[in-house]
Write an enzyme that holds these catalytic residues in place. Sequence first.
Site, PDB file in Angstrom:
ATOM      1  CB  CYS A  71      46.134  19.059 -35.851  1.00 22.68           C
ATOM      2  SG  CYS A  71      46.110  20.354 -37.117  1.00 22.68           S
ATOM      3  CB  CYS A  77      41.800  21.030 -40.924  1.00 22.85           C
ATOM      4  SG  CYS A  77      42.600  20.347 -42.392  1.00 22.85           S
ATOM      5  CB  CYS A  80      42.599  14.758 -39.213  1.00 22.53           C
ATOM      6  SG  CYS A  80      44.318  14.567 -39.691  1.00 22.53           S
ATOM      7  CD  GLN A 294      49.390   4.342 -52.617  1.00 26.74           C
ATOM      8  OE1 GLN A 294      48.807   5.163 -51.878  1.00 26.74           O
ATOM      9  NE2 GLN A 294      48.732   3.454 -53.341  1.00 26.74           N
ATOM     10  CE1 TYR A 323      41.849   1.796 -64.639  1.00 25.54           C
ATOM     11  CE2 TYR A 323      41.997  -0.484 -63.929  1.00 25.54           C
ATOM     12  CZ  TYR A 323      41.293   0.539 -64.533  1.00 25.54           C
ATOM     13  OH  TYR A 323      40.030   0.296 -65.013  1.00 25.54           O
ATOM     14  CD  GLU A 344      48.454   5.349 -65.728  1.00 28.88           C
ATOM     15  OE1 GLU A 344      47.853   6.443 -65.761  1.00 28.88           O
ATOM     16  OE2 GLU A 344      48.188   4.435 -64.919  1.00 28.88           O
ATOM     17  CG  ASP A 390      46.433   0.483 -57.162  1.00 25.74           C
ATOM     18  OD1 ASP A 390      45.347   0.808 -56.634  1.00 25.74           O
ATOM     19  OD2 ASP A 390      47.525   0.956 -56.804  1.00 25.74           O
ATOM     20  CB  CYS A 417      42.127   4.111 -52.352  1.00 26.06           C
ATOM     21  SG  CYS A 417      41.455   4.871 -53.843  1.00 26.06           S
TER      22      CYS A 417
END
Length: 462
Positions: A71, A77, A80, A294, A323, A344, A390, A417
């Site tokens: 990149c 940025c 990443c 996702q 969730y 949810e 989740d 996550c």
Amino acid sequence: MQKGEMIECGVEALAFGGDGIARVDGMAVFVQRGLPGQRVRARLTLVKKRFAKAVVEEVLEQTPHFVEPQCPHFGVCGGCVWQDLAYSEQLAWKSRQVSDALARIGGVEPEMLEPVPSPAVFGYRNKMEFAFAGGRADEPLRLGLHARTEPGRKGQGAVFDVERCPLCSERTMDVLREARLLCQESGIAAYDPASGRGYWRHLVVRHTGTDQLMAHLITADDPKLHKDAARIVEALHASIPGMDSCVHSSRRSRNTLAFGERVHHVSGSKYIEERLLRGDTAVRYRISANSFFQTNTQGASDLYDAVLHMGGFSADQTVLDLYCGAGGIGLFLAGVVRRVVGFELSPDAVRDAYANARMNGLENCEYHAGSLEDGLNLDSLPRPDVVVCDPPRSGMHEPVVKALLALRPKRIVAVSCDPATLARDCSRLAPQYSVVRAQAVDLFAHTHHVETVAILERADFD
């Protein structure tokens, strides 16, 4: 050691969050832009009693795992952090970070399965959130990504005009460039969350695995300017070949979340479609402008497949999906279990979940809307054999943990996550539940983010 001092150190490891870890005079130093195997010259930006922070000024010895970043914005940025590290090393460190968090925070050492790599390490993102800034006086309107936060500063970095991002498709970048030009020509300024003034807020672009394209323009709630947004949405739809949906919504909250509170104009379809493979079966998902899905389509198939195989599901089981969003994991499992019951917060997501179940011809799914912060009404729940959970990055709400302990399912499949909040939740469920297996699943190549699937068994379940 003092702030501003230059030090030389060898980077030994990677911390969750992306920084390298070095040791200087017995103290841990978190080195921004440092990679394991490098020897660097770094400037100290923070010095505490137990640790310090520094930023690399010069690489004295390069790691054998260094690769040239693809990149042109890498290093500027804020997206990443590891594009200069061989992907095999990124994956190994992510798995190690999951294992370390479970041991250090959760006090558990489960069997760690081999990490699942992202099927693609570039061009994998199906969704990009771009931010607006500027547009006042001599400051041109910008639409792009946030720069890295300067060492020692908090909050997000300044928005810069990104011209290329190898994580997303070229069609996504085409939409960005056209939207930037149209909004610049409007002469209207970007929204400033500090003052509450301005209009343009975010552009969210989705490019699905089915090659469908959606642009979602999010603005402040200024009725006098909504006609300008409608005009731009129509122009964007007309100018981008193959554009399926363009949506304008507004947001009153000063929170910088890229989420529209009220839809004002739609050009084209209200929805696009995503598909995940469960073996030879395609599971279909209807995606609206604010839907959660996702961001790595092929990776999501691998994540849900890991849940399916690690969870040991069977045709006689009732699954409670907490969730659940628009049905994500539960829809993927519905073809192999007896019943799926989802919960949810968002009523819109529940409506999408029912629509997705119908689209897949599934009649064994039911969904309920309500805040899980208040826990679960146990009297209204079936006794689940397995619970899939989740939660958002902050982890399970405390009332949910208490409800799980009261429900006593044989097995809990925890998807997370954030390894730290996963480890915390596992410790809350102990000793009634033991973490027996865990696996890192990478959906976010070149970033520090990682998904984890953990299997918790009830202590008295054989």
